[in-house]
Design a protein around this motif. Structure first.
Motif, PDB file in Angstrom:
ATOM      1  N   ARG A 197      14.792   1.854 -29.009  1.00 24.27           N
ATOM      2  CA  ARG A 197      15.151   0.868 -27.981  1.00 24.27           C
ATOM      3  C   ARG A 197      16.102   1.526 -26.983  1.00 24.27           C
ATOM      4  O   ARG A 197      17.199   1.980 -27.358  1.00 24.27           O
ATOM      5  N   VAL A 198      15.683   1.576 -25.721  1.00 23.91           N
ATOM      6  CA  VAL A 198      16.480   2.199 -24.660  1.00 23.91           C
ATOM      7  C   VAL A 198      17.164   1.098 -23.850  1.00 23.91           C
ATOM      8  O   VAL A 198      16.501   0.166 -23.382  1.00 23.91           O
ATOM      9  N   THR A 199      18.469   1.224 -23.703  1.00 24.26           N
ATOM     10  CA  THR A 199      19.253   0.227 -22.960  1.00 24.26           C
ATOM     11  C   THR A 199      19.991   0.902 -21.815  1.00 24.26           C
ATOM     12  O   THR A 199      20.686   1.905 -22.029  1.00 24.26           O
ATOM     13  N   GLY A 200      19.846   0.362 -20.602  1.00 21.84           N
ATOM     14  CA  GLY A 200      20.604   0.891 -19.468  1.00 21.84           C
ATOM     15  C   GLY A 200      19.718   1.227 -18.283  1.00 21.84           C
ATOM     16  O   GLY A 200      18.530   0.911 -18.250  1.00 21.84           O
ATOM     17  N   GLU A 201      20.329   1.884 -17.293  1.00 21.51           N
ATOM     18  CA  GLU A 201      19.638   2.245 -16.051  1.00 21.51           C
ATOM     19  C   GLU A 201      19.158   3.683 -16.146  1.00 21.51           C
ATOM     20  O   GLU A 201      19.941   4.590 -16.426  1.00 21.51           O
ATOM     21  N   LEU A 202      17.857   3.906 -15.915  1.00 23.20           N
ATOM     22  CA  LEU A 202      17.290   5.241 -15.983  1.00 23.20           C
ATOM     23  C   LEU A 202      17.083   5.777 -14.565  1.00 23.20           C
ATOM     24  O   LEU A 202      16.282   5.246 -13.792  1.00 23.20           O
ATOM     25  N   PHE A 203      17.846   6.816 -14.215  1.00 20.04           N
ATOM     26  CA  PHE A 203      17.683   7.491 -12.940  1.00 20.04           C
ATOM     27  C   PHE A 203      17.993   8.962 -13.162  1.00 20.04           C
ATOM     28  O   PHE A 203      18.134   9.403 -14.317  1.00 20.04           O
ATOM     29  N   PHE A 204      18.057   9.752 -12.119  1.00 21.50           N
ATOM     30  CA  PHE A 204      18.126  11.202 -12.263  1.00 21.50           C
ATOM     31  C   PHE A 204      19.267  11.682 -13.144  1.00 21.50           C
ATOM     32  O   PHE A 204      19.151  12.692 -13.836  1.00 21.50           O
ATOM     33  N   ALA A 205      20.406  10.976 -13.142  1.00 22.47           N
ATOM     34  CA  ALA A 205      21.550  11.427 -13.942  1.00 22.47           C
ATOM     35  C   ALA A 205      21.404  11.033 -15.406  1.00 22.47           C
ATOM     36  O   ALA A 205      21.582  11.855 -16.306  1.00 22.47           O
ATOM     37  N   SER A 206      21.075   9.771 -15.660  1.00 23.32           N
ATOM     38  CA  SER A 206      20.986   9.309 -17.051  1.00 23.32           C
ATOM     39  C   SER A 206      19.737   9.825 -17.758  1.00 23.32           C
ATOM     40  O   SER A 206      19.745  10.065 -18.970  1.00 23.32           O
ATOM     41  N   SER A 207      18.643  10.036 -17.009  1.00 22.84           N
ATOM     42  CA  SER A 207      17.391  10.451 -17.654  1.00 22.84           C
ATOM     43  C   SER A 207      17.443  11.898 -18.130  1.00 22.84           C
ATOM     44  O   SER A 207      16.657  12.303 -18.991  1.00 22.84           O
TER      45      SER A 207
ATOM     46  N   ASP B  40      19.664  13.211 -19.980  1.00 22.28           N
ATOM     47  CA  ASP B  40      20.088  13.221 -21.383  1.00 22.28           C
ATOM     48  C   ASP B  40      19.103  12.494 -22.296  1.00 22.28           C
ATOM     49  O   ASP B  40      19.238  12.544 -23.511  1.00 22.28           O
ATOM     50  N   LEU B  41      18.134  11.791 -21.695  1.00 19.10           N
ATOM     51  CA  LEU B  41      17.241  10.946 -22.484  1.00 19.10           C
ATOM     52  C   LEU B  41      16.356  11.761 -23.410  1.00 19.10           C
ATOM     53  O   LEU B  41      16.147  11.394 -24.585  1.00 19.10           O
ATOM     54  N   VAL B  42      15.832  12.882 -22.913  1.00 23.88           N
ATOM     55  CA  VAL B  42      14.874  13.687 -23.679  1.00 23.88           C
ATOM     56  C   VAL B  42      15.472  14.171 -24.987  1.00 23.88           C
ATOM     57  O   VAL B  42      14.777  14.266 -26.019  1.00 23.88           O
ATOM     58  N   GLY B  43      16.761  14.452 -25.002  1.00 24.83           N
ATOM     59  CA  GLY B  43      17.388  15.008 -26.197  1.00 24.83           C
ATOM     60  C   GLY B  43      17.786  13.989 -27.254  1.00 24.83           C
ATOM     61  O   GLY B  43      18.390  14.353 -28.267  1.00 24.83           O
ATOM     62  N   GLN B  44      17.484  12.700 -27.051  1.00 30.82           N
ATOM     63  CA  GLN B  44      17.919  11.668 -27.991  1.00 30.82           C
ATOM     64  C   GLN B  44      16.803  11.192 -28.928  1.00 30.82           C
ATOM     65  O   GLN B  44      16.907  10.143 -29.555  1.00 30.82           O
ATOM     66  N   PHE B  45      15.733  11.997 -29.056  1.00 33.28           N
ATOM     67  CA  PHE B  45      14.619  11.654 -29.941  1.00 33.28           C
ATOM     68  C   PHE B  45      14.447  12.735 -31.007  1.00 33.28           C
ATOM     69  O   PHE B  45      14.629  13.931 -30.737  1.00 33.28           O
ATOM     70  N   ASP B  46      14.074  12.319 -32.222  1.00 33.67           N
ATOM     71  CA  ASP B  46      13.908  13.251 -33.351  1.00 33.67           C
ATOM     72  C   ASP B  46      12.430  13.629 -33.470  1.00 33.67           C
ATOM     73  O   ASP B  46      11.672  13.075 -34.266  1.00 33.67           O
TER      74      ASP B  46
ATOM     75  N   HIS C 135      26.115   7.555 -18.381  1.00 32.38           N
ATOM     76  CA  HIS C 135      26.439   7.426 -19.807  1.00 32.38           C
ATOM     77  C   HIS C 135      26.148   6.031 -20.338  1.00 32.38           C
ATOM     78  O   HIS C 135      26.455   5.730 -21.492  1.00 32.38           O
ATOM     79  N   LEU C 136      25.557   5.184 -19.491  1.00 34.19           N
ATOM     80  CA  LEU C 136      25.294   3.810 -19.920  1.00 34.19           C
ATOM     81  C   LEU C 136      23.918   3.653 -20.551  1.00 34.19           C
ATOM     82  O   LEU C 136      23.616   2.602 -21.100  1.00 34.19           O
ATOM     83  N   ALA C 137      23.076   4.675 -20.474  1.00 36.45           N
ATOM     84  CA  ALA C 137      21.749   4.617 -21.093  1.00 36.45           C
ATOM     85  C   ALA C 137      21.873   5.005 -22.565  1.00 36.45           C
ATOM     86  O   ALA C 137      22.192   6.141 -22.899  1.00 36.45           O
ATOM     87  N   GLU C 138      21.640   4.049 -23.449  1.00 38.36           N
ATOM     88  CA  GLU C 138      21.772   4.281 -24.891  1.00 38.36           C
ATOM     89  C   GLU C 138      20.411   4.170 -25.576  1.00 38.36           C
ATOM     90  O   GLU C 138      19.558   3.380 -25.155  1.00 38.36           O
ATOM     91  N   VAL C 139      20.237   4.969 -26.626  1.00 35.01           N
ATOM     92  CA  VAL C 139      18.988   4.961 -27.387  1.00 35.01           C
ATOM     93  C   VAL C 139      19.310   4.704 -28.853  1.00 35.01           C
ATOM     94  O   VAL C 139      20.112   5.420 -29.459  1.00 35.01           O
ATOM     95  N   THR C 140      18.714   3.661 -29.412  1.00 40.80           N
ATOM     96  CA  THR C 140      18.879   3.357 -30.850  1.00 40.80           C
ATOM     97  C   THR C 140      17.511   3.345 -31.507  1.00 40.80           C
ATOM     98  O   THR C 140      16.528   2.879 -30.917  1.00 40.80           O
ATOM     99  N   ALA C 141      17.431   3.866 -32.723  1.00 31.61           N
ATOM    100  CA  ALA C 141      16.146   3.998 -33.433  1.00 31.61           C
ATOM    101  C   ALA C 141      16.122   3.125 -34.686  1.00 31.61           C
ATOM    102  O   ALA C 141      17.111   3.046 -35.417  1.00 31.61           O
ATOM    103  N   VAL C 142      14.974   2.481 -34.942  1.00 26.32           N
ATOM    104  CA  VAL C 142      14.751   1.682 -36.151  1.00 26.32           C
ATOM    105  C   VAL C 142      13.408   2.095 -36.752  1.00 26.32           C
ATOM    106  O   VAL C 142      12.373   2.024 -36.060  1.00 26.32           O
ATOM    107  N   ILE C 143      13.401   2.553 -37.998  1.00 20.81           N
ATOM    108  CA  ILE C 143      12.177   2.995 -38.673  1.00 20.81           C
ATOM    109  C   ILE C 143      11.670   1.887 -39.595  1.00 20.81           C
ATOM    110  O   ILE C 143      12.452   1.284 -40.340  1.00 20.81           O
ATOM    111  N   ASP C 144      10.364   1.608 -39.535  1.00 19.43           N
ATOM    112  CA  ASP C 144       9.774   0.595 -40.416  1.00 19.43           C
ATOM    113  C   ASP C 144       9.959   0.986 -41.876  1.00 19.43           C
ATOM    114  O   ASP C 144      10.021   2.183 -42.206  1.00 19.43           O
ATOM    115  N   PRO C 145      10.026  -0.003 -42.771  1.00 23.90           N
ATOM    116  CA  PRO C 145      10.206   0.289 -44.212  1.00 23.90           C
ATOM    117  C   PRO C 145       9.109   1.196 -44.779  1.00 23.90           C
ATOM    118  O   PRO C 145       9.356   1.996 -45.685  1.00 23.90           O
ATOM    119  N   ASP C 146       7.881   1.065 -44.247  1.00 26.80           N
ATOM    120  CA  ASP C 146       6.796   1.899 -44.777  1.00 26.80           C
ATOM    121  C   ASP C 146       6.782   3.298 -44.174  1.00 26.80           C
ATOM    122  O   ASP C 146       5.905   4.122 -44.489  1.00 26.80           O
TER     123      ASP C 146
END
Length: 500
Positions: free
Chosen positions: A419-429, A431-437, A401-412
């Motif tokens: 930006r992905v923060t944390g350790e990516l391994f079999f457990a945290s990864s 949930d990673l796929v579902g955090q993108f739009d 649960h320590l892998a966090e994903v935050t998104a920033v969209i350019d003004p245009d």
């Protein structure tokens, strides 16, 4: 006189053991070895009964294990001898195939332990967390006490005041002097009382007949065939693992108590050599004995190999030369010693309300599972393995649960940076796929991994899946910020983990 004649003496003094030049250390080590030898006798006989062999087989094992490991082992002052864990493993083999197969299994187990030691199995100790170690110690203390309970059931009433008197002596005598170990004083006084007053209580002699001669080397009485090897191999492998786990855990415990370091690889190989020698001398094999080690290190204050060697040597001397005297030692005296060891071994701080209130629930759970598994199975190795696996699951769940994903969209609105923060391994990864739009993101997607680390193929596969989902919608993905190890792993595996 030339200066070249002086220096050789200094290195020789540095290599000389403390007990050769320090009378106080010598006295401590000798008396500690004597106390341990006295405590070993009924234990070795009991373990022989568990294994279904003659008491001499367990006593010979305790003698050879202690003497050999004092020379080749990697942990000073640790006691190795016949143990209950090893007895439980090899008992079915003796019951079904006889003593010859048991001895052959002991020798093979020793060979396996040497091989595992050379391969570096001792390095796995670093993966055993503190909560498992604390649970191991507490479970050990409980097992030591539980082993004394049968000696207090259905016995003459005089046993109870003898035990209480023995405990009182061990608590009070050190206030008078520490020159002589309190357990030795307790054993001598209680024996004198029971013999002098002719008090009828269970004695060491009631456990079994003591050997009257030294063991003689020889080959196991088995056919040297492939069928014999396939019969003994599973038992030998189980014995090797159980023996190494108990020995390495005990070595780590002694390291902590004495604030000294031990060579775990040498200890692993040494255990194997000791079991090989023990097998050729007709012993039932063994490993580190935690109860007797605590008597030696924590109660008696021993710190050198001399105490270990003398524990084995005194054991045979006591059996052969002083058998009738040793047979008269009341079991109550040894029960009192082991109860004191149990009390001293238990980590009382770990169960204090203040400690439990501050400790994370996962850590408490791991400790409790380790204790419960050991007490339920009477096998320290099973408890350590189960506790370590539980600790890994707790850790993986926490880190996932320590892998966090935050998104920033350019003004245009042409680029989005995740930006992905944390350790990516079999457990945290997972949930990673579902955090993108995927449906609403702009044409260009940047994944910044400068604050993350890729540990395994599961994480690379997750990143590939993300790129694939964006590609299906006509969007491009750029991965940036990979550190060198992550970039190397990603470069090797990306695109290679799926068949389409």
């Amino acid at each position: 006189m030339s200066s070249s004649a002086v220096p050789p003496a200094a290195p020789l003094r540095a290599l000389r053991p403390d007990w050769l030049s320090n009378p106080k250390v010598w006295r401590t080590e000798v008396l500690a070895g004597l106390v341990v030898a006295l405590a070993l006798i009924p234990e070795a006989i009991s373990f022989s009964i568990i294994a279904g062999v003659d008491p001499a087989v367990g006593l010979f094992a305790s003698f050879t294990m202690a003497v050999v490991i004092s020379i080749v082992g990697g942990r000073r002052a640790m006691i190795s001898a016949a143990t209950g864990a090893v007895a439980l493993v090899i008992a079915p083999l003796n019951r079904e195939h006889g003593l010859g197969h048991l001895i052959a299994a002991v020798i093979l187990a020793g060979v396996i332990q040497v091989a595992l030691g050379v391969l570096g199995v001792a390095k796995l100790m670093r993966f055993i967390p503190r909560s498992v170690m604390v649970g191991f110690v507490n479970a050990l203390a409980i097992l030591i006490f539980m082993a004394q309970v049968p000696e207090m059931r259905n016995v003459p009433w005089a046993v109870y005041p003898l035990i209480i008197g023995g405990l009182a002596l061990m608590v009070l005598f050190p206030r008078i002097t520490t020159v002589i170990p309190a357990p030795l004083v307790s054993i001598v006084i209680l024996t004198a009382i029971t013999v002098g007053a002719a008090i009828a209580v269970p004695t060491v002699g009631d456990k079994g007949e003591l050997p009257s001669s030294l063991p003689v080397p020889g080959l196991p009485d088995v056919p040297f065939t492939l069928d014999t090897l396939t019969t003994i191999a599973p038992y030998a492998f189980a014995m090797a693992l159980v023996g190494l786990i108990e020995s390495l855990m005990t070595a780590k415990l002694v390291d902590d108590i004495t604030d000294t370091h031990s060579n775990k690889t040498r200890e692993s190989v040494g255990q194997g050599i000791a079991n090989i020698v023990t097998g050729f001398f007709g012993g039932m094999g063994g490993c580190a004995m935690i109860g007797q080690t605590m008597i030696n290190v924590k109660v008696s204050g021993a710190r050198t190999r001399l105490s270990t060697f003398l524990a084995g040597a005194f054991l045979m001397v006591l059996c052969i030369a002083f058998g009738p005297v040793v047979s008269d030692i009341p079991m109550a005296a040894l029960v009192a010693v082991m109860i004191m060891v149990s009390f001293a071994t238990f980590d009382w701080h770990s169960v204090a309300p203040k400690t439990l209130k501050r400790m994370p629930a996962g850590e408490i759970g791991v400790m409790a599972i380790t204790v419960a598994a050991v007490v339920a199975t009477h096998n320290l190795a099973i408890g350590v393995v189960l506790g370590s696996v539980t600790a890994m699951v707790v850790f993986a769940k926490r880190v996932a649960h320590l892998a966090e994903v935050t998104a920033v969209i350019d003004p245009d609105n042409t680029t989005v940076v995740y930006r992905v923060t944390g350790e990516l391994f079999f457990a945290s990864s997972n949930d990673l796929v579902g955090q993108f739009d995927y449906a609403n993101d702009p044409e260009k997607v940047v994944i910044d991994l400068s604050a993350a680390h890729i540990w395994d193929a599961s994480s690379v596969a997750a990143l590939d899946a993300i790129e694939s989902k964006y590609a299906q919608r006509g969007r491009s993905v750029e991965i940036i910020g990979l550190n060198d190890p992550s970039a190397d792993l990603h470069g090797k595996l990306t695109g290679e983990l799926t068949s389409h």
